[in-house]
Write a protein that holds these residues in place. Structure first.
Motif, PDB file in Angstrom:
ATOM      1  N   SER A   1     -15.808 -55.807  64.654  1.00  0.00           N
ATOM      2  CA  SER A   1     -15.638 -55.846  63.205  1.00  0.00           C
ATOM      3  C   SER A   1     -16.288 -54.633  62.545  1.00  0.00           C
ATOM      4  O   SER A   1     -15.699 -54.001  61.658  1.00  0.00           O
ATOM      5  CB  SER A   1     -16.238 -57.140  62.641  1.00  0.00           C
ATOM      6  N   ASP A   2     -17.499 -54.283  62.974  1.00  0.00           N
ATOM      7  CA  ASP A   2     -18.190 -53.110  62.429  1.00  0.00           C
ATOM      8  C   ASP A   2     -17.399 -51.831  62.688  1.00  0.00           C
ATOM      9  O   ASP A   2     -17.343 -50.931  61.835  1.00  0.00           O
ATOM     10  CB  ASP A   2     -19.586 -52.976  63.044  1.00  0.00           C
ATOM     11  N   ALA A   3     -16.803 -51.733  63.866  1.00  0.00           N
ATOM     12  CA  ALA A   3     -16.025 -50.531  64.201  1.00  0.00           C
ATOM     13  C   ALA A   3     -14.791 -50.416  63.307  1.00  0.00           C
ATOM     14  O   ALA A   3     -14.470 -49.334  62.812  1.00  0.00           O
ATOM     15  CB  ALA A   3     -15.615 -50.574  65.671  1.00  0.00           C
ATOM     16  N   LEU A   4     -14.095 -51.524  63.087  1.00  0.00           N
ATOM     17  CA  LEU A   4     -12.907 -51.507  62.227  1.00  0.00           C
ATOM     18  C   LEU A   4     -13.273 -51.126  60.799  1.00  0.00           C
ATOM     19  O   LEU A   4     -12.531 -50.415  60.123  1.00  0.00           O
ATOM     20  CB  LEU A   4     -12.221 -52.880  62.257  1.00  0.00           C
ATOM     21  N   ILE A   5     -14.424 -51.600  60.333  1.00  0.00           N
ATOM     22  CA  ILE A   5     -14.886 -51.232  58.995  1.00  0.00           C
ATOM     23  C   ILE A   5     -15.284 -49.761  58.950  1.00  0.00           C
ATOM     24  O   ILE A   5     -14.973 -49.044  57.995  1.00  0.00           O
ATOM     25  CB  ILE A   5     -16.078 -52.116  58.571  1.00  0.00           C
ATOM     26  N   GLY A   6     -15.951 -49.292  59.996  1.00  0.00           N
ATOM     27  CA  GLY A   6     -16.485 -47.933  60.008  1.00  0.00           C
ATOM     28  C   GLY A   6     -15.435 -46.850  60.034  1.00  0.00           C
ATOM     29  O   GLY A   6     -15.676 -45.731  59.561  1.00  0.00           O
ATOM     30  N   TYR A   7     -14.233 -47.134  60.568  1.00  0.00           N
ATOM     31  CA  TYR A   7     -13.199 -46.110  60.648  1.00  0.00           C
ATOM     32  C   TYR A   7     -12.798 -45.604  59.260  1.00  0.00           C
ATOM     33  O   TYR A   7     -12.622 -44.405  59.044  1.00  0.00           O
ATOM     34  CB  TYR A   7     -11.959 -46.655  61.364  1.00  0.00           C
TER      35      TYR A   7
ATOM     36  N   ALA B   1      -7.433 -49.842  44.666  1.00  0.00           N
ATOM     37  CA  ALA B   1      -6.489 -49.039  45.457  1.00  0.00           C
ATOM     38  C   ALA B   1      -7.059 -47.644  45.702  1.00  0.00           C
ATOM     39  O   ALA B   1      -6.989 -47.119  46.828  1.00  0.00           O
ATOM     40  CB  ALA B   1      -5.152 -48.950  44.733  1.00  0.00           C
ATOM     41  N   LEU B   2      -7.637 -47.034  44.670  1.00  0.00           N
ATOM     42  CA  LEU B   2      -8.223 -45.712  44.834  1.00  0.00           C
ATOM     43  C   LEU B   2      -9.446 -45.749  45.743  1.00  0.00           C
ATOM     44  O   LEU B   2      -9.667 -44.827  46.538  1.00  0.00           O
ATOM     45  CB  LEU B   2      -8.610 -45.141  43.472  1.00  0.00           C
ATOM     46  N   VAL B   3     -10.231 -46.796  45.647  1.00  0.00           N
ATOM     47  CA  VAL B   3     -11.408 -46.934  46.508  1.00  0.00           C
ATOM     48  C   VAL B   3     -10.989 -46.993  47.980  1.00  0.00           C
ATOM     49  O   VAL B   3     -11.594 -46.363  48.853  1.00  0.00           O
ATOM     50  CB  VAL B   3     -12.213 -48.187  46.102  1.00  0.00           C
ATOM     51  N   ILE B   4      -9.933 -47.755  48.275  1.00  0.00           N
ATOM     52  CA  ILE B   4      -9.431 -47.845  49.653  1.00  0.00           C
ATOM     53  C   ILE B   4      -8.809 -46.514  50.074  1.00  0.00           C
ATOM     54  O   ILE B   4      -8.979 -46.064  51.209  1.00  0.00           O
ATOM     55  CB  ILE B   4      -8.410 -48.991  49.774  1.00  0.00           C
ATOM     56  N   TYR B   5      -8.095 -45.876  49.147  1.00  0.00           N
ATOM     57  CA  TYR B   5      -7.491 -44.562  49.412  1.00  0.00           C
ATOM     58  C   TYR B   5      -8.556 -43.539  49.772  1.00  0.00           C
ATOM     59  O   TYR B   5      -8.372 -42.717  50.673  1.00  0.00           O
ATOM     60  CB  TYR B   5      -6.711 -44.129  48.168  1.00  0.00           C
ATOM     61  N   MET B   6      -9.695 -43.591  49.089  1.00  0.00           N
ATOM     62  CA  MET B   6     -10.784 -42.656  49.362  1.00  0.00           C
ATOM     63  C   MET B   6     -11.424 -42.900  50.721  1.00  0.00           C
ATOM     64  O   MET B   6     -12.078 -42.015  51.270  1.00  0.00           O
ATOM     65  CB  MET B   6     -11.843 -42.759  48.260  1.00  0.00           C
ATOM     66  N   GLY B   7     -11.269 -44.107  51.266  1.00  0.00           N
ATOM     67  CA  GLY B   7     -11.733 -44.372  52.616  1.00  0.00           C
ATOM     68  C   GLY B   7     -10.817 -43.772  53.668  1.00  0.00           C
ATOM     69  O   GLY B   7     -11.254 -43.422  54.770  1.00  0.00           O
ATOM     70  N   VAL B   8      -9.523 -43.647  53.324  1.00  0.00           N
ATOM     71  CA  VAL B   8      -8.550 -43.066  54.261  1.00  0.00           C
ATOM     72  C   VAL B   8      -8.586 -41.543  54.193  1.00  0.00           C
ATOM     73  O   VAL B   8      -8.535 -40.852  55.204  1.00  0.00           O
ATOM     74  CB  VAL B   8      -7.132 -43.583  53.944  1.00  0.00           C
TER      75      VAL B   8
ATOM     76  N   GLN C   1      -4.209 -49.935  61.639  1.00  0.00           N
ATOM     77  CA  GLN C   1      -5.064 -50.173  60.480  1.00  0.00           C
ATOM     78  C   GLN C   1      -4.833 -49.105  59.398  1.00  0.00           C
ATOM     79  O   GLN C   1      -4.833 -49.423  58.200  1.00  0.00           O
ATOM     80  CB  GLN C   1      -6.552 -50.189  60.870  1.00  0.00           C
ATOM     81  N   LYS C   2      -4.613 -47.869  59.802  1.00  0.00           N
ATOM     82  CA  LYS C   2      -4.371 -46.795  58.831  1.00  0.00           C
ATOM     83  C   LYS C   2      -3.090 -47.062  58.050  1.00  0.00           C
ATOM     84  O   LYS C   2      -3.069 -46.948  56.811  1.00  0.00           O
ATOM     85  CB  LYS C   2      -4.298 -45.453  59.555  1.00  0.00           C
ATOM     86  N   ALA C   3      -2.026 -47.429  58.750  1.00  0.00           N
ATOM     87  CA  ALA C   3      -0.757 -47.724  58.075  1.00  0.00           C
ATOM     88  C   ALA C   3      -0.898 -48.956  57.179  1.00  0.00           C
ATOM     89  O   ALA C   3      -0.319 -49.012  56.089  1.00  0.00           O
ATOM     90  CB  ALA C   3       0.345 -47.937  59.109  1.00  0.00           C
ATOM     91  N   PHE C   4      -1.674 -49.944  57.642  1.00  0.00           N
ATOM     92  CA  PHE C   4      -1.904 -51.150  56.842  1.00  0.00           C
ATOM     93  C   PHE C   4      -2.613 -50.790  55.540  1.00  0.00           C
ATOM     94  O   PHE C   4      -2.238 -51.251  54.458  1.00  0.00           O
ATOM     95  CB  PHE C   4      -2.738 -52.142  57.651  1.00  0.00           C
ATOM     96  N   ARG C   5      -3.625 -49.937  55.612  1.00  0.00           N
ATOM     97  CA  ARG C   5      -4.369 -49.545  54.408  1.00  0.00           C
ATOM     98  C   ARG C   5      -3.497 -48.710  53.474  1.00  0.00           C
ATOM     99  O   ARG C   5      -3.575 -48.858  52.249  1.00  0.00           O
ATOM    100  CB  ARG C   5      -5.628 -48.769  54.803  1.00  0.00           C
ATOM    101  N   GLU C   6      -2.681 -47.822  54.027  1.00  0.00           N
ATOM    102  CA  GLU C   6      -1.793 -47.010  53.188  1.00  0.00           C
ATOM    103  C   GLU C   6      -0.810 -47.882  52.417  1.00  0.00           C
ATOM    104  O   GLU C   6      -0.579 -47.678  51.218  1.00  0.00           O
ATOM    105  CB  GLU C   6      -1.051 -45.999  54.058  1.00  0.00           C
ATOM    106  N   THR C   7      -0.241 -48.856  53.106  1.00  0.00           N
ATOM    107  CA  THR C   7       0.693 -49.768  52.430  1.00  0.00           C
ATOM    108  C   THR C   7      -0.024 -50.603  51.382  1.00  0.00           C
ATOM    109  O   THR C   7       0.505 -50.834  50.281  1.00  0.00           O
ATOM    110  CB  THR C   7       1.361 -50.696  53.471  1.00  0.00           C
ATOM    111  N   LEU C   8      -1.237 -51.064  51.707  1.00  0.00           N
ATOM    112  CA  LEU C   8      -2.014 -51.857  50.760  1.00  0.00           C
ATOM    113  C   LEU C   8      -2.338 -51.044  49.507  1.00  0.00           C
ATOM    114  O   LEU C   8      -2.267 -51.570  48.385  1.00  0.00           O
ATOM    115  CB  LEU C   8      -3.298 -52.336  51.427  1.00  0.00           C
ATOM    116  N   VAL C   9      -2.679 -49.772  49.651  1.00  0.00           N
ATOM    117  CA  VAL C   9      -2.969 -48.912  48.499  1.00  0.00           C
ATOM    118  C   VAL C   9      -1.745 -48.814  47.592  1.00  0.00           C
ATOM    119  O   VAL C   9      -1.838 -48.949  46.365  1.00  0.00           O
ATOM    120  CB  VAL C   9      -3.421 -47.515  48.965  1.00  0.00           C
ATOM    121  N   SER C  10      -0.579 -48.592  48.196  1.00  0.00           N
ATOM    122  CA  SER C  10       0.651 -48.469  47.408  1.00  0.00           C
ATOM    123  C   SER C  10       0.962 -49.753  46.653  1.00  0.00           C
ATOM    124  O   SER C  10       1.364 -49.721  45.483  1.00  0.00           O
ATOM    125  CB  SER C  10       1.827 -48.101  48.322  1.00  0.00           C
ATOM    126  N   GLU C  11       0.754 -50.890  47.298  1.00  0.00           N
ATOM    127  CA  GLU C  11       1.066 -52.167  46.656  1.00  0.00           C
ATOM    128  C   GLU C  11       0.059 -52.508  45.564  1.00  0.00           C
ATOM    129  O   GLU C  11       0.434 -53.038  44.515  1.00  0.00           O
ATOM    130  CB  GLU C  11       1.107 -53.274  47.708  1.00  0.00           C
TER     131      GLU C  11
END
Length: 627
Positions: free
Chosen positions: A489-495, A207-214, A539-549
């Motif tokens: 796919s690369d662009a979605l990962i790179g954001y 969760a923290l690793v994904i949070y650090m990407g945002v 994608q940003k909202a999806f990652r934020e929700t995923l971090v919380s869960e």
């Protein structure tokens, strides 16, 4: 004339070798391939050279990529205005003139003998766009499974449930066990021994690793700084900085005992370069294939995972945005960019067992037993060859792609913009289209010309720019529409990439596998929402929700605020376990560790001069009572 041919030929050999492991990106129609200068071979010499070359194209399917690119050391040479430019549809590279490759002779280098390459074919093979072409047999699409997410269409899944399709409980348990084993070995003899982590701890770490990407910070320790410039309470709420860094240092994917046995085989054919990522590597690939089935249009391309770690897997690609890193070959859905399958490039294979990496990579990924039949595959000029397309057709997979001039013996001609010419060899269509530069296409399911046109902003002789229509082959339009699956796919990962610097190469792959899992989970969410006519999350909202869960902090902060109402009455501080150094818990306000709690409120609060959260908390009681 002989000296010019010799210089140009040496430049050709050097240019070919520099491009051996590189390829062009998806074409922009404006930057298709270049109009180069006239050939250095005059018409008389050209006729002599072309005699007897007509049958060569028929034998191209029996020649591997290694035959096109002889092992020759590139040499620096003086600039020459006689070299031609490769008719590739994106970036231009130097390529050969229509002459056979000869050995270079000079005082400073040894003479060598090189094989002749068929760089030209008879001009009589080419036909104009006015000449009718036969409509090829179109593929009958029979996928193995129904295209799209392989989930119940009425199911409602949270971001965490989509993510767990790739990082299941069994996968997490494997990583936890191997991390604990390696951590105990690594921290042996240190002041603070390794404390085993649980699946919950690993989820919080991810969760923290994904949070650090945002939310980007310069260094990892910045997330736990208490200064006014940073003051990020969320990371400390999930996990202490020390524990996070300890997990970073001990993170291990494979069994350390298996790694030790594999290291003993180093230098032998039994040595496995990917041993340290094998468990997770195979699980992620299987999960990607099981959770989604591609639609009819698919694409194969390369992906670079950035790294400068000292490892033989690392590649250098001078024409890529990511020049140093690990090379992956990826098959992605052209419609949504879902990474359906991939494999890691381990270096040159045994020449007796390989037909060239450009051929082998496509044949590995385009597996008709897993995909089905009738698929349309799009590749760029690094992969396209007559042999590959013919072999794919036998597997009932149709293909389209740009092709390098030397693979069909292309001879450049002068023609106006928009000119189309083509020829067929069995089931293969070869099309040359004159845009700002030349575009060379090869296809097994397109007709030479369907009457399509494209608009271009052109400057006339009077210097005035105007929009004009130019004819364009259908193969070019479809290529630009469907080739960008891997790029998407690369662009979605790179954001919001989670990748950060690490000295261990296998941890770079762990972070990239997390990236693949998050992006594929997001695409599944999008596709399921589309099937239900619902609006998907960004994608940003999806990652934020995923971090919380993942962290167990809940999707929203509103319920947490309700619990911050202090109790009324008398309040007395108390040590949690009767000792100021043990039994510490997170402070309700600042989330730092404290051994003090309020007897009445039953909440943990800091009670020291620099962090008097106890007084702040109970100041609210006075406000409530006054109201």
């Amino acid at each position: 004339m002989d000296e010019a041919v010799k210089d140009n030929t040496e430049e050709c050999v050097s240019g070919i070798n520099e491009r051996n492991d590189e390829h062009d990106e998806t074409i922009g129609l404006e930057e298709s391939s270049d109009d180069s200068g006239a050939s250095i071979v005059d018409s008389t010499e050209e006729e002599m050279f072309l005699d007897g070359l007509d049958p060569l194209l028929d034998r191209l399917s029996d020649v591997s990529d290694d035959d096109w690119y002889p092992e020759t050391t590139p040499r620096k040479k003086k600039k020459s205005g006689l070299s031609s430019v490769s008719p590739s549809p994106a970036k231009s590279y130097r390529t050969s003139s229509p002459a056979s490759v000869q050995s270079g002779k000079g005082k400073s280098r040894k003479s060598s003998v090189s094989r002749s390459l068929p760089f030209s074919i008879s001009e009589q093979k080419w036909k104009s766009a006015d000449e009718p072409d036969i409509e090829p047999k179109q593929p009958l699409f029979r996928p193995k499974n129904t295209p799209g997410p392989q989930l119940i269409s009425t199911a409602t899944c949270s971001p965490l449930q989509y993510f767990e399709l790739f990082f299941s409980k069994s996968v997490l348990q494997t990583v936890v066990e191997h991390t604990n084993t390696y951590g105990a070995m690594r921290f042996e003899g240190k002041k603070k021994p390794w404390e085993d982590i649980s699946i919950k701890d690993l989820k919080s770490f991810i969760a923290l690793v994904i949070y650090m990407g945002v939310l980007k910070c310069f260094t990892l320790t910045d997330y736990w700084k208490k200064s006014d410039l940073y003051s990020l309470p969320y990371p400390a709420r999930i996990m202490t900085g020390r524990k996070f860094l300890n997990i970073c240092a001990a993170l291990h994917i494979s069994d350390p005992n298996v790694d030790a046995e594999n290291d003993k085989k180093r230098g032998t054919p039994e040595y496995d370069r990917l041993c340290k990522i094998k468990p997770l590597y195979q699980d992620i690939r299987d999960a990607c294939r099981a959770s989604f089935h591609p639609f009819q249009n698919i694409s194969v391309d390369e992906r670079m995972v950035a790294s400068k770690a000292r490892n033989r897997l690392k590649q250098y690609m001078k024409n890529k945005p990511t020049k140093w890193g690990y090379k992956l070959f990826v098959l992605a859905d052209s419609l949504c960019g879902y990474t359906w399958d991939f494999f890691i490039y381990e270096g040159k294979a045994n020449p007796d067992e390989s037909k060239g990496i450009s051929y082998d990579s496509v044949m590995i990924l385009a597996n008709e037993r897993l995909l089905g039949s009738g698929y349309k595959l799009f590749v760029d000029n690094f992969y396209t060859s007559p042999k590959l397309f013919r072999d794919l057709l036998q597997k009932k997979i149709w293909a389209c792609g740009t092709i390098r001039a030397n693979r069909i013996g292309h001879l450049k001609t002068q023609a106006p913009r928009g000119n189309i010419r083509w020829f067929r060899e069995d089931d293969l269509l070869f099309v040359e289209w004159k845009d700002k530069r030349d575009v060379l296409m090869c296809s097994t399911f397109h007709k030479a010309f369907n009457g399509d046109s494209i608009k271009r902003n052109v400057r006339g002789a009077d210097g005035v720019w105007a929009i004009q229509d130019f004819p364009v082959p259908a193969a070019v339009l479809d290529y630009n529409k469907h080739m960008g699956g891997v790029d998407l796919s690369d662009a979605l990962i790179g954001y919001y990439t989670v990748l950060h610097k690490t000295k261990k190469w296998y941890r770079s792959f762990f972070y990239h596998f997390v990236d693949i899992a998050v992006v594929n989970a997001f695409i599944l969410h999008q596709q399921m929402a589309k099937m239900k006519n619902q609006k998907p999350l960004t994608q940003k909202a999806f990652r934020e929700t995923l971090v919380s869960e993942l962290a167990g902090t809940g999707p929203a902060s509103a319920p947490a605020k309700e619990h911050l109402v202090p109790s009324k009455g008398s309040h007395l501080p108390k040590h949690i376990k009767g000792d100021s150094t043990s039994g510490r818990r997170k402070c309700k306000i600042c989330h730092s560790k404290t051994p003090v709690m309020c007897v009445t409120c039953q909440v943990h609060l800091c009670f020291v001069p620099k962090r008097d959260c106890y007084s702040k908390w109970h100041g609210r009681v006075d406000e409530d009572q006054s109201e």
